[in-house]
Scaffold this motif. Structure first.
Motif, PDB file in Angstrom:
ATOM      1  N   THR A  11      -3.151  -1.737  10.652  1.00  0.00           N
ATOM      2  CA  THR A  11      -2.717  -2.789  11.554  1.00  0.00           C
ATOM      3  C   THR A  11      -2.866  -4.121  10.815  1.00  0.00           C
ATOM      4  O   THR A  11      -3.588  -4.205   9.810  1.00  0.00           O
ATOM      5  N   PRO A  12      -2.205  -5.186  11.285  1.00  0.00           N
ATOM      6  CA  PRO A  12      -2.360  -6.486  10.618  1.00  0.00           C
ATOM      7  C   PRO A  12      -3.821  -6.926  10.500  1.00  0.00           C
ATOM      8  O   PRO A  12      -4.246  -7.416   9.452  1.00  0.00           O
ATOM      9  N   GLN A  13      -4.605  -6.757  11.558  1.00  0.00           N
ATOM     10  CA  GLN A  13      -6.001  -7.175  11.511  1.00  0.00           C
ATOM     11  C   GLN A  13      -6.801  -6.324  10.534  1.00  0.00           C
ATOM     12  O   GLN A  13      -7.653  -6.836   9.794  1.00  0.00           O
ATOM     13  N   GLU A  14      -6.527  -5.023  10.501  1.00  0.00           N
ATOM     14  CA  GLU A  14      -7.205  -4.149   9.535  1.00  0.00           C
ATOM     15  C   GLU A  14      -6.876  -4.568   8.113  1.00  0.00           C
ATOM     16  O   GLU A  14      -7.754  -4.581   7.240  1.00  0.00           O
ATOM     17  N   TYR A  15      -5.621  -4.911   7.877  1.00  0.00           N
ATOM     18  CA  TYR A  15      -5.220  -5.369   6.544  1.00  0.00           C
ATOM     19  C   TYR A  15      -5.960  -6.633   6.139  1.00  0.00           C
ATOM     20  O   TYR A  15      -6.498  -6.734   5.028  1.00  0.00           O
ATOM     21  N   LEU A  16      -6.000  -7.641   7.034  1.00  0.00           N
ATOM     22  CA  LEU A  16      -6.647  -8.906   6.704  1.00  0.00           C
ATOM     23  C   LEU A  16      -8.130  -8.714   6.394  1.00  0.00           C
ATOM     24  O   LEU A  16      -8.667  -9.321   5.456  1.00  0.00           O
ATOM     25  N   GLU A  17      -8.798  -7.861   7.154  1.00  0.00           N
ATOM     26  CA  GLU A  17     -10.217  -7.607   6.920  1.00  0.00           C
ATOM     27  C   GLU A  17     -10.426  -6.779   5.655  1.00  0.00           C
ATOM     28  O   GLU A  17     -11.349  -7.036   4.877  1.00  0.00           O
ATOM     29  N   TRP A  18      -9.573  -5.779   5.449  1.00  0.00           N
ATOM     30  CA  TRP A  18      -9.700  -4.901   4.280  1.00  0.00           C
ATOM     31  C   TRP A  18      -9.407  -5.651   2.989  1.00  0.00           C
ATOM     32  O   TRP A  18     -10.128  -5.490   1.993  1.00  0.00           O
ATOM     33  N   GLU A  19      -8.374  -6.495   2.990  1.00  0.00           N
ATOM     34  CA  GLU A  19      -7.975  -7.146   1.746  1.00  0.00           C
ATOM     35  C   GLU A  19      -9.049  -8.100   1.233  1.00  0.00           C
ATOM     36  O   GLU A  19      -9.178  -8.302   0.022  1.00  0.00           O
ATOM     37  N   GLU A  20      -9.808  -8.702   2.121  1.00  0.00           N
ATOM     38  CA  GLU A  20     -10.870  -9.617   1.706  1.00  0.00           C
ATOM     39  C   GLU A  20     -11.878  -8.950   0.774  1.00  0.00           C
ATOM     40  O   GLU A  20     -12.528  -9.621  -0.036  1.00  0.00           O
ATOM     41  N   LYS A  21     -12.011  -7.639   0.875  1.00  0.00           N
ATOM     42  CA  LYS A  21     -13.013  -6.903   0.099  1.00  0.00           C
ATOM     43  C   LYS A  21     -12.443  -6.307  -1.186  1.00  0.00           C
ATOM     44  O   LYS A  21     -13.159  -5.647  -1.939  1.00  0.00           O
ATOM     45  N   GLN A  22     -11.127  -6.533  -1.445  1.00  0.00           N
ATOM     46  CA  GLN A  22     -10.481  -5.917  -2.588  1.00  0.00           C
ATOM     47  C   GLN A  22     -10.521  -6.832  -3.812  1.00  0.00           C
ATOM     48  O   GLN A  22     -10.483  -8.049  -3.682  1.00  0.00           O
ATOM     49  N   PRO A  23     -10.562  -6.248  -5.021  1.00  0.00           N
ATOM     50  CA  PRO A  23     -10.598  -7.059  -6.253  1.00  0.00           C
ATOM     51  C   PRO A  23      -9.250  -7.664  -6.622  1.00  0.00           C
ATOM     52  O   PRO A  23      -9.177  -8.569  -7.443  1.00  0.00           O
ATOM     53  N   ILE A  24      -8.160  -7.168  -6.050  1.00  0.00           N
ATOM     54  CA  ILE A  24      -6.834  -7.711  -6.311  1.00  0.00           C
ATOM     55  C   ILE A  24      -6.149  -8.021  -4.984  1.00  0.00           C
ATOM     56  O   ILE A  24      -6.626  -7.626  -3.915  1.00  0.00           O
ATOM     57  N   LYS A  25      -5.019  -8.728  -5.057  1.00  0.00           N
ATOM     58  CA  LYS A  25      -4.289  -9.120  -3.854  1.00  0.00           C
ATOM     59  C   LYS A  25      -3.312  -8.023  -3.429  1.00  0.00           C
ATOM     60  O   LYS A  25      -2.768  -7.301  -4.258  1.00  0.00           O
ATOM     61  N   TYR A  26      -3.079  -7.955  -2.127  1.00  0.00           N
ATOM     62  CA  TYR A  26      -2.126  -7.009  -1.564  1.00  0.00           C
ATOM     63  C   TYR A  26      -1.222  -7.727  -0.574  1.00  0.00           C
ATOM     64  O   TYR A  26      -1.693  -8.527   0.246  1.00  0.00           O
ATOM     65  N   GLU A  27       0.073  -7.443  -0.635  1.00  0.00           N
ATOM     66  CA  GLU A  27       0.988  -7.900   0.404  1.00  0.00           C
ATOM     67  C   GLU A  27       1.048  -6.834   1.490  1.00  0.00           C
ATOM     68  O   GLU A  27       0.639  -5.684   1.288  1.00  0.00           O
ATOM     69  N   TYR A  28       1.581  -7.217   2.647  1.00  0.00           N
ATOM     70  CA  TYR A  28       1.580  -6.320   3.811  1.00  0.00           C
ATOM     71  C   TYR A  28       2.926  -6.365   4.498  1.00  0.00           C
ATOM     72  O   TYR A  28       3.423  -7.439   4.853  1.00  0.00           O
ATOM     73  N   MET A  29       3.517  -5.170   4.691  1.00  0.00           N
ATOM     74  CA  MET A  29       4.792  -5.052   5.392  1.00  0.00           C
ATOM     75  C   MET A  29       4.820  -3.764   6.192  1.00  0.00           C
ATOM     76  O   MET A  29       4.574  -2.683   5.643  1.00  0.00           O
ATOM     77  N   ASN A  30       5.100  -3.875   7.471  1.00  0.00           N
ATOM     78  CA  ASN A  30       5.311  -2.706   8.325  1.00  0.00           C
ATOM     79  C   ASN A  30       4.186  -1.693   8.228  1.00  0.00           C
ATOM     80  O   ASN A  30       4.416  -0.476   8.157  1.00  0.00           O
TER      81      ASN A  30
END
Length: 205
Positions: A11-30
């Motif tokens: 979900t968008p919220q899961e992505y925003l929370e998950w990406e903060e903990k990642q060493p690289i950046k991720y884009e999000y679509m659908n």
């Protein structure tokens, strides 16, 4: 930047929370996330040249300039992308810490692996942002800048800046009307060395 898919529905919220903990950046679509890998050095130079020019021009004018580490959200539910350069003059973005939602200018420096996406689906996403006035595509391997502007009828119009579009000996000037910014095209390509097959388009720096 090159995007590589990582098949994990969020979900968008899961992505925003998950990406903060990642060493690289991720884009999000659908519901899917896409890893962002590094681009070529000319790509970085062009983005830095433009961002620096915009920063100097907009100092004290209530606008903020962002580079590739800043995320833009088409809406609170996404998609979420990382433009190479963007500007927001909207008061709602002045205190933003994670996502910019109201940019007036977005710029992408084209790479072979992402050019079709930048011209197609990504532009389609960006056009949904109500505050966006200009979308700019800059080629990294030759002198060419394409500026899409929304007119008073809500239609997007293209203005191209290239060696073919000038008919006199004066240096070509690029204009970004959304932020009242003008600069010679050589400023954007400062310190950029083109491939040998584009040697006829070298700059007199």
């Amino acid at each position: 930047m090159i995007a590589q898919a990582k098949f994990q529905f969020m979900t968008p919220q899961e992505y925003l929370e998950w990406e903060e903990k990642q060493p690289i950046k991720y884009e999000y679509m659908n519901g899917e996330v896409f890893a962002m890998t590094g681009g070529i050095l000319p790509h970085n130079s062009i983005a830095l040249n433009l961002a620096s020019g915009l920063k100097n021009h907009l100092r004290g004018k209530g606008c903020k300039v962002f580079m590739a580490d800043a995320k833009v959200g088409v809406s609170e539910n996404g998609p979420f992308h990382y433009p190479d350069v963007m500007v927001s003059c909207d008061s709602r973005d002045r205190t933003a810490r994670k996502v910019i939602y109201h940019p007036c200018l977005i710029v992408e420096v084209l790479s072979p692996g992402t050019e079709a996406f930048d011209r197609g689906k990504k532009f389609k996403h960006y056009r949904q942002i109500e505050t966006l006035k200009e979308y700019v595509l800059i080629e990294a391997d030759r002198l060419n800048v394409e500026c899409y502007r929304i007119n008073e009828k809500g239609k997007w119009e293209l203005t191209a800046y290239s060696l073919e579009s000038t008919t006199n000996d004066t240096e070509l000037e690029v204009e970004l009307t959304s932020v009242d910014f003008r600069c010679p095209i050589s400023l954007l390509y400062e310190d950029v060395v083109f491939p040998e097959d584009n040697s006829e388009e070298t700059l007199d720096n």
